[in-house]
Design an enzyme around this catalytic site. Structure first.
Site, PDB file in Angstrom:
ATOM      1  N   SER A  24     -11.570  38.355 118.251  1.00 49.18           N
ATOM      2  CA  SER A  24     -11.253  39.752 117.908  1.00 49.18           C
ATOM      3  C   SER A  24     -10.750  39.856 116.481  1.00 49.18           C
ATOM      4  O   SER A  24     -11.161  40.739 115.724  1.00 49.18           O
ATOM      5  CB  SER A  24     -10.149  40.275 118.827  1.00 49.18           C
ATOM      6  OG  SER A  24     -10.659  40.548 120.085  1.00 49.18           O
ATOM      7  N   GLY A  95     -20.427  43.409 121.609  1.00 46.87           N
ATOM      8  CA  GLY A  95     -20.024  44.808 121.749  1.00 46.87           C
ATOM      9  C   GLY A  95     -19.052  45.209 120.657  1.00 46.87           C
ATOM     10  O   GLY A  95     -19.086  46.337 120.150  1.00 46.87           O
ATOM     11  N   ARG A 123     -25.098  48.377 127.344  1.00 47.33           N
ATOM     12  CA  ARG A 123     -23.667  48.714 127.442  1.00 47.33           C
ATOM     13  C   ARG A 123     -23.394  50.146 126.974  1.00 47.33           C
ATOM     14  O   ARG A 123     -24.068  50.664 126.085  1.00 47.33           O
ATOM     15  CB  ARG A 123     -22.848  47.682 126.651  1.00 47.33           C
ATOM     16  CG  ARG A 123     -22.983  46.305 127.295  1.00 47.33           C
ATOM     17  CD  ARG A 123     -22.165  45.259 126.621  1.00 47.33           C
ATOM     18  NE  ARG A 123     -20.739  45.463 126.804  1.00 47.33           N
ATOM     19  CZ  ARG A 123     -19.807  44.711 126.230  1.00 47.33           C
ATOM     20  NH1 ARG A 123     -20.176  43.725 125.443  1.00 47.33           N
ATOM     21  NH2 ARG A 123     -18.543  44.944 126.438  1.00 47.33           N
ATOM     22  N   GLN A 179     -11.781  48.406 121.241  1.00 48.08           N
ATOM     23  CA  GLN A 179     -13.015  48.635 120.476  1.00 48.08           C
ATOM     24  C   GLN A 179     -13.124  50.101 120.090  1.00 48.08           C
ATOM     25  O   GLN A 179     -13.454  50.438 118.949  1.00 48.08           O
ATOM     26  CB  GLN A 179     -14.222  48.193 121.294  1.00 48.08           C
ATOM     27  CG  GLN A 179     -14.249  46.686 121.505  1.00 48.08           C
ATOM     28  CD  GLN A 179     -15.427  46.218 122.332  1.00 48.08           C
ATOM     29  OE1 GLN A 179     -16.149  47.011 122.922  1.00 48.08           O
ATOM     30  NE2 GLN A 179     -15.612  44.917 122.389  1.00 48.08           N
ATOM     31  N   ASP A 328     -10.427  40.152 129.208  1.00 47.46           N
ATOM     32  CA  ASP A 328     -11.498  39.153 129.129  1.00 47.46           C
ATOM     33  C   ASP A 328     -11.187  37.919 129.982  1.00 47.46           C
ATOM     34  O   ASP A 328     -12.046  37.043 130.135  1.00 47.46           O
ATOM     35  CB  ASP A 328     -11.702  38.728 127.673  1.00 47.46           C
ATOM     36  CG  ASP A 328     -12.262  39.867 126.831  1.00 47.46           C
ATOM     37  OD1 ASP A 328     -12.929  40.756 127.392  1.00 47.46           O
ATOM     38  OD2 ASP A 328     -12.021  39.879 125.606  1.00 47.46           O
ATOM     39  N   LYS A 355     -18.909  44.944 130.975  1.00 49.71           N
ATOM     40  CA  LYS A 355     -18.781  43.892 129.947  1.00 49.71           C
ATOM     41  C   LYS A 355     -20.154  43.198 129.781  1.00 49.71           C
ATOM     42  O   LYS A 355     -21.168  43.767 130.138  1.00 49.71           O
ATOM     43  CB  LYS A 355     -17.680  42.905 130.350  1.00 49.71           C
ATOM     44  CG  LYS A 355     -16.282  43.550 130.355  1.00 49.71           C
ATOM     45  CD  LYS A 355     -15.826  43.893 128.970  1.00 49.71           C
ATOM     46  CE  LYS A 355     -14.444  44.519 128.954  1.00 49.71           C
ATOM     47  NZ  LYS A 355     -14.092  45.044 127.644  1.00 49.71           N
ATOM     48  N   ARG A 359     -18.909  41.961 135.568  1.00 49.84           N
ATOM     49  CA  ARG A 359     -18.135  40.752 135.871  1.00 49.84           C
ATOM     50  C   ARG A 359     -17.493  40.766 137.254  1.00 49.84           C
ATOM     51  O   ARG A 359     -17.125  39.697 137.762  1.00 49.84           O
ATOM     52  CB  ARG A 359     -17.080  40.520 134.777  1.00 49.84           C
ATOM     53  CG  ARG A 359     -17.720  40.014 133.504  1.00 49.84           C
ATOM     54  CD  ARG A 359     -16.720  39.690 132.426  1.00 49.84           C
ATOM     55  NE  ARG A 359     -17.407  39.071 131.306  1.00 49.84           N
ATOM     56  CZ  ARG A 359     -16.943  39.044 130.066  1.00 49.84           C
ATOM     57  NH1 ARG A 359     -15.783  39.611 129.779  1.00 49.84           N
ATOM     58  NH2 ARG A 359     -17.622  38.449 129.105  1.00 49.84           N
ATOM     59  N   ARG A 402     -18.371  34.120 129.488  1.00 49.29           N
ATOM     60  CA  ARG A 402     -17.127  33.889 130.246  1.00 49.29           C
ATOM     61  C   ARG A 402     -17.418  33.513 131.700  1.00 49.29           C
ATOM     62  O   ARG A 402     -16.632  32.818 132.337  1.00 49.29           O
ATOM     63  CB  ARG A 402     -16.208  35.098 130.156  1.00 49.29           C
ATOM     64  CG  ARG A 402     -15.810  35.394 128.693  1.00 49.29           C
ATOM     65  CD  ARG A 402     -14.563  36.214 128.556  1.00 49.29           C
ATOM     66  NE  ARG A 402     -14.491  36.820 127.233  1.00 49.29           N
ATOM     67  CZ  ARG A 402     -14.056  36.215 126.133  1.00 49.29           C
ATOM     68  NH1 ARG A 402     -13.614  34.978 126.168  1.00 49.29           N
ATOM     69  NH2 ARG A 402     -14.034  36.854 124.968  1.00 49.29           N
TER      70      ARG A 402
END
Ligand code: S3P
Length: 451
Positions: A24, A95, A123, A179, A328, A355, A359, A402
């Site tokens: 990030s 993203g 997304r 974001q 996350d 995501k 997820r 992830r």
């Protein structure tokens, strides 16, 4: 395509390892450096493909970015120093790149197109485009195939004709999203009038910290941020920044240490900004062996060595304000729940459905494949810990980094070898993940798979 075979650990995981630089902060450092004046130096830049997508997009707009080892030098030409790109900007799987670029490009005097891979181009983007349009931005997207009223990439950011400016913005967001917040703040640097954003809960605040350190007139109060450029000269000086290690990457190693008996792992120089430490708090609530040894700051962000050792785990409830602070890390927190005594509830986490993959759905499949009982809810999961070793599994990551790493960590505690398919995506955030686990003592074979 690459697959890995992860063998059950026969010995404890032991060692002291670094993690890649914070993804990030890496995005933000590159973006802000590109609109500062002069040469900024970003040190300890060891992030993955997502950060490289941001760097490539900036290079395509004429920003000179040089990389020597892990040091990146960015030559910025001020707020209006970007050049019109000659082709579309490929944001890859990121993203953060696509959404933050919307905010940066909306006020530019040129048109640009943002694309990405299949996952990114499914997304939802209205969360940034909506508020940007309400301050005068002209951005078009493709109608979202599954969500009426939403749009997805490719996005065409039309920019503004000369003499037109973005207006003020007062925006109360329904979701806690760094974001969205960062895209709106970036656009606010160019606006005529203030930007006011209120989130339901505070999301990661790296943008605010960095802008404040660059002299931008910004103030915060809990989940409220206000940027008023009226008293500002519109210039940000170049900066030097050393990036902290990524706490999101550290979470995988901390969990591996819990799942493999008698393990003792130290993860060095991890960012411990409180807006990012939700996972460590969840782990501690569950009885995990975890302690942080703080040692100062890096680039205005606190850092610590994180010590992790295996300990018996108990179930917990994960929801509310913990979700944005661990957004996350929920997949890897599921791996702790899978090993805990009792039933863990994960709530308020519907954001996980949009995501890199859905997820909640993907983790439900992963958990069941490892023999862990799991109920999927619209906004979460109910996971009952499994006693003894996990069932060896065959997992398709669905291209989600992830998910691939969570499956690899769970596989360390299975009763036989597990196969994880489609693991190339791991380079998105943690290029040395497999090497790091091997350095701690894990046995992992890498296989090339056709197609
Ligand atoms: C990020 C914010 C989070 C997170 C993403 C990175 C960022 O997204 O999931 O991986 O760098 O701002 P949201 O804030 O939109 O939830």
């Amino acid at each position: 395509m690459t697959a890995i075979v992860v063998h059950p650990c026969e010995h404890p995981l032991v060692g002291s390892v670094p993690v890649p630089s914070d993804k990030s902060i890496g995005h933000r450092a590159l973006l802000f450096a590109a609109i500062c004046l002069g040469k900024s130096r970003i040190k300890g830049f060891t992030g993955g493909d997502d950060n490289r997508s941001t760097a490539a997009a900036l290079r395509a707009m004429g920003v000179v970015i040089d990389e020597v080892g892990s040091e990146v030098t960015v030559t910025g030409n001020g707020l209006f120093g970007l050049r019109a790109p000659t082709s579309s900007l490929d944001c890859g799987n990121s993203g953060t790149t696509m959404r933050l670029l919307c905010g940066l490009l909306a006020p530019q005097p040129f048109e640009s197109t943002l694309t990405g891979d299949a996952s990114l181009q499914s997304r939802p983007m209205m969360r940034v485009i909506g508020p940007l349009r309400s301050r005068g931005a002209r951005i078009d997207g493709r109608p979202h195939p599954k969500k009426a009223d939403d749009v997805t990439g490719p996005l065409v950011v039309h920019g503004l004709p000369s003499g037109e400016y973005l207006g003020p913005l007062e925006y109360v967001s329904e979701i806690a999203s760094a974001q969205v917040k960062s895209a709106l703040l970036l656009s606010g640097l160019y606006a005529h009038g203030p930007t006011y954003i209120r989130e339901p809960m505070l999301s990661r605040d790296h943008t605010e910290r960095l802008l404040l350190s660059l002299g931008v007139p910004l103030s915060t109060m809990g989940p409220i941020v206000r940027l008023d450029p009226s008293t500002w000269n519109g210039q940000m000086p170049a900066f030097d920044l050393e990036l902290p290690g990524d706490p999101s990457a550290a979470a995988f190693l901390v969990t591996a240490a819990q799942l493999v008996d008698k393990s003792k792992v130290v993860v060095r120089d991890v960012g411990t900004n409180p807006t990012r430490t939700g996972f460590f708090e969840i782990a501690r609530d569950m009885g995990a062996g975890i302690a942080t040894e703080p040692h100062g700051e890096r680039g205005g962000e606190p850092i610590a060595d994180v010590h992790a050792w295996s300990a018996p785990l108990r179930s917990t409830r994960i929801g509310g304000e913990l979700i944005p602070r661990a957004v996350d890390e929920i997949p890897i927190a599921c791996a702790l729940a899978a090993r805990a005594n009792g039933t863990t509830m994960i709530m308020d986490a519907s954001e996980l459905r949009v995501k890199e993959s859905d997820r909640l759905a993907t983790m439900a499949l992963v958990l069941r494949a490892f023999g862990v009982s799991c109920e999927e809810r619209p906004d979460g999961l109910v996971i009952t810990g499994k006693e003894g070793a996990f069932t060896p599994a065959r997992i398709d990551s669905r291209g989600d980094h992830r998910i691939a790493m969570t499956a690899a960590v769970m596989a360390l505690a299975a009763s036989g070898p597990s196969r994880i398919l489609d693991v190339d995506c791991i380079t998105t955030s943690f290029p040395k993940f497999i090497g790091t686990l091997r350095a701690l003592g894990a046995r992992i074979d890498v296989e090339a798979v056709d197609g």
